[in-house]
Design a protein around this motif. Structure first.
Motif, mmCIF file in Angstrom:
data_model
loop_
_atom_site.group_PDB
_atom_site.id
_atom_site.type_symbol
_atom_site.label_atom_id
_atom_site.label_comp_id
_atom_site.label_asym_id
_atom_site.label_seq_id
_atom_site.Cartn_x
_atom_site.Cartn_y
_atom_site.Cartn_z
ATOM 1 N N UNK A 223 10.999 9.183 -2.275
ATOM 2 C CA UNK A 223 9.591 9.820 -1.581
ATOM 3 C C UNK A 223 8.560 10.547 -2.458
ATOM 4 N N UNK A 224 7.474 10.116 -2.334
ATOM 5 C CA UNK A 224 6.340 10.931 -2.749
ATOM 6 C C UNK A 224 5.452 11.702 -1.769
ATOM 7 N N UNK A 225 5.314 13.033 -1.885
ATOM 8 C CA UNK A 225 4.709 14.070 -0.777
ATOM 9 C C UNK A 225 3.368 14.128 -1.118
ATOM 10 N N UNK A 226 2.613 12.934 -0.749
ATOM 11 C CA UNK A 226 1.205 13.134 -0.833
ATOM 12 C C UNK A 226 0.310 12.609 0.501
ATOM 13 N N UNK B 239 0.959 -1.154 0.118
ATOM 14 C CA UNK B 239 -0.163 -0.107 0.008
ATOM 15 C C UNK B 239 0.775 1.325 -0.032
ATOM 16 N N UNK B 240 2.142 1.072 0.712
ATOM 17 C CA UNK B 240 2.809 2.426 0.667
ATOM 18 C C UNK B 240 3.413 2.833 -0.838
ATOM 19 N N UNK B 241 3.713 1.702 -1.347
ATOM 20 C CA UNK B 241 4.331 1.652 -2.848
ATOM 21 C C UNK B 241 3.347 1.660 -3.847
ATOM 22 N N UNK B 242 2.020 1.568 -3.745
ATOM 23 C CA UNK B 242 1.022 1.654 -4.524
ATOM 24 C C UNK B 242 0.941 0.874 -5.667
ATOM 25 N N UNK B 243 1.561 -0.546 -5.256
ATOM 26 C CA UNK B 243 1.822 -1.151 -6.341
ATOM 27 C C UNK B 243 0.420 -2.016 -7.078
ATOM 28 N N UNK B 244 0.614 -2.212 -8.413
ATOM 29 C CA UNK B 244 -0.441 -2.778 -9.041
ATOM 30 C C UNK B 244 -0.555 -4.087 -8.614
#
Length: 606
Positions: free
Chosen positions: A361-364, A313-318
């Motif tokens: 890192x993705x700031x969201x 979920x942290x990686x937003x993996x498909x």
């Protein structure tokens, strides 16, 4: 007279028992002289019963009578022991020692019987709890689910294999314990019974593994389905449920195996060394311990999956990347070093058993917290330490599609990363059918053939710009205006524009055409169309690429007495040894390095 005074005027329990036993011809007369210890014990027992009946929390004639009967049995047993072992002033020390030994043996037998009785009683209560879960909650909810009120699969997921556990304990283990306790006087042992049934306790692993998920499903469907909520509340209000929640009852099987282990350990402590039951009891304990480990392994596997889904979920993996069989081996922040300017970029690595993910890192506020930049398959991955004094504790990770230069937070962190990567590679090779074991190291010629075969099939390690002052092919010095640096996409070397004026398709980059150097073009295509540069002769001090770059300030340089042409550089734990061609050349190097090390500017001289 008040009730309190009336209670004080009653005969004590010991007086009643004494009066009862005084006229019994089958008992010997009580010794006139009791030891002070026995007298104190008798007074303590009397006061304890008085506190628990007349003036304690147990009230009513019925309760007092039950307490009287229980206490009478214990007191009678104690008095019989005293009667069988009379202590008189005439008996010597040897007789007293023998009496103490017999008393201790009697105490151990009583303790063993107490442990066995506790095992039986707790097993009876446990089977009742299992029956409530199986025939009460599970059966009722399953029948309602078949009517369409909620999914049947949800009910089965909640209760897992509770029916199998109930059948095992109610139909096998409990009857065996009851038969053994019924014949305890003739066969006082339980180790053989537990040793026979212990292997079946591994079935608890499946139940324990599904426990947390079952708790989530109960909470979810109590909120989602009014009928589910209604049935659960009705069952919880039944007398058999004792006003306890479904979750509380379902916790019992999770706690049962540790309970067996605790009782059996206590049983072995009290069991004599020469007891015939010791081998069976010890073997039973070992099997139960393994069953506990099996349950713990199931819990660990469940926790692994939870951690895995959290990372996904942290990686937003498909969905195409999600694999429940994966194992997260290591993750943590690192710096990704740029080959162009040596600047480190904040990054994060996730190492799985089958791949390594390089992320930023993705700031969201919502969604994935990391963006996957590169995926390196373990099957194609290589890792090695970069011994670079300018960028400490750095290491290289290369795959078919890319090469990453990583700086860890510390030396220990770097070593841990390298060890984790090498372990993952080793495990993958052991499982792979194409694993090749090398008998010996390849020769330089064989190594060159291998490199040529791999050329273009995997991403090369890019040589950093600041490590090179001349073209690594023709040897011409670089300049900012007329001879700039370029990287060959096939071998990673830094070359000039003339030596890199070639194009070739590279397999690792999806067969797209990339800039390559003259030598790589020859290997990949078969011939060089451009003008061939003439390499100028280089001396020993003109390597095209620096092996190591170190700042000289603070270093100490010294000559070695054993060899006239050698000298050493040392600072802290780093020691470098050099060999010059002549003594004169060595002296010149020592002089120059000494001056640079103390901060002299050589450019100021004429």
């Amino acid at each position: 007279m008040t009730d309190m005074d009336d209670c004080r005027n009653r005969l004590s329990v010991l007086d009643i028992i004494s009066k009862f036993e005084k006229n019994r011809p089958d008992l010997p007369n009580k010794p006139e002289k009791l030891t002070q210890e026995n007298a104190d014990m008798e007074n303590t027992q009397s006061q304890k019963y008085l506190d628990l009946t007349d003036f304690g929390p147990v009230g009513g004639a019925k309760s007092q009578w039950r307490g009287l009967q229980t206490f009478r049995r214990k007191a009678t047993s104690t008095r019989l022991s005293l009667a069988l072992i009379p202590l008189t002033e005439v008996e010597g020390e040897d007789q007293e020692g023998e009496g103490e030994k017999m008393k201790k043996q009697e105490t151990n037998r009583e303790k063993l019987y107490k442990i066995a009785s506790e095992l039986l009683e707790t097993e009876k209560a446990y089977v009742k709890r299992l029956q409530l879960l199986d025939q009460g909650f599970f059966f009722t909810l399953l029948q309602e689910a078949r009517l369409g009120s909620f999914p049947e699969d949800v009910v089965r997921q909640i209760f897992s294999n509770i029916s199998c556990i109930h059948q095992f304990h109610g139909g096998f283990l409990l009857p065996e314990l009851q038969r053994r306790m019924a014949e305890w006087d003739e066969n006082p042992r339980i180790g053989d019974v537990l040793q026979k049934v212990a292997p079946f306790l591994k079935m608890y692993g499946e139940y324990v593994k599904a426990f947390d998920r079952a708790m989530e499903l109960i909470n979810t469907w109590r909120e989602k389905s009014p009928r589910f909520e209604e049935l659960v509340l009705q069952l919880q209000k039944q007398e058999a449920s004792a006003n306890l929640t479904l979750q509380h009852h379902m916790l019992e099987p999770v706690q049962r195996i540790p309970r067996y282990e605790m009782l059996l350990k206590d049983y072995l402590k009290k069991l004599p060394e020469n007891s015939a039951d010791r081998p069976d009891a010890q073997k039973a304990l070992d099997i139960i311990f393994e069953a506990a480990k099996h349950s713990n392994a199931a819990i660990a596997d469940m926790e692994r999956l939870e951690k895995l889904w959290e990372v996904y979920s942290l990686l937003g993996m498909g969905d195409e990347m999600v694999d429940p069989s994966n194992r997260l081996l290591r993750e943590g922040p690192v710096l990704k070093i740029s080959f162009r300017n040596n600047i480190g970029k904040e990054s994060h690595l996730f190492l799985f058993n089958n791949m390594l993910l390089y992320c930023v890192p993705r700031f969201s506020l919502t969604g994935a917290r990391f963006l996957i930049k590169v995926q390196v398959d373990i099957e194609d991955m290589q890792v090695k330490e970069m011994k670079d004094a300018e960028i400490p504790h750095s290491f290289l990770i290369s795959g078919k599609s890319c090469t990453l230069e990583i700086q860890a937070r510390s030396q220990a962190d770097m070593e841990a990363w390298i060890k984790a990567c090498e372990s993952a590679i080793e495990q993958n090779e052991k499982k792979s059918e194409s694993f090749r074991s090398a008998v010996s190291c390849p020769s330089p010629e064989e190594q060159q053939v291998v490199e040529h075969q791999e050329l273009g099939k995997r991403a090369p390690q890019w040589i950093r710009d600041n490590l090179v002052s001349m073209c690594m092919r023709c040897g011409e010095k670089f300049s900012a205006l007329i001879r700039r640096r370029h990287h060959c996409r096939a071998c990673g070397q830094v070359v000039c524009w003339r030596c890199s004026d070639y194009k070739a398709a590279l397999q690792y980059d999806g067969n797209r055409v990339n800039r390559v150097c003259r030598d790589c073009y020859t290997v990949l295509v078969g011939g060089a169309d451009g003008p061939a540069a003439v390499e100028r002769k280089r001396g020993i001090l003109e390597d095209v690429k620096a092996q190591v770059t170190i700042p000289l300030l603070g270093y100490q340089v010294k000559q070695l007495s054993g060899d006239k042409c050698t000298f050493q550089l040392s600072q802290s734990k780093l020691l470098l040894t050099f060999l010059a061609e002549t003594e004169e050349l060595r002296d010149r190097w020592v002089e120059v390095i000494n001056r640079v090390a103390v901060g002299d500017n050589l450019e100021d001289e004429d």
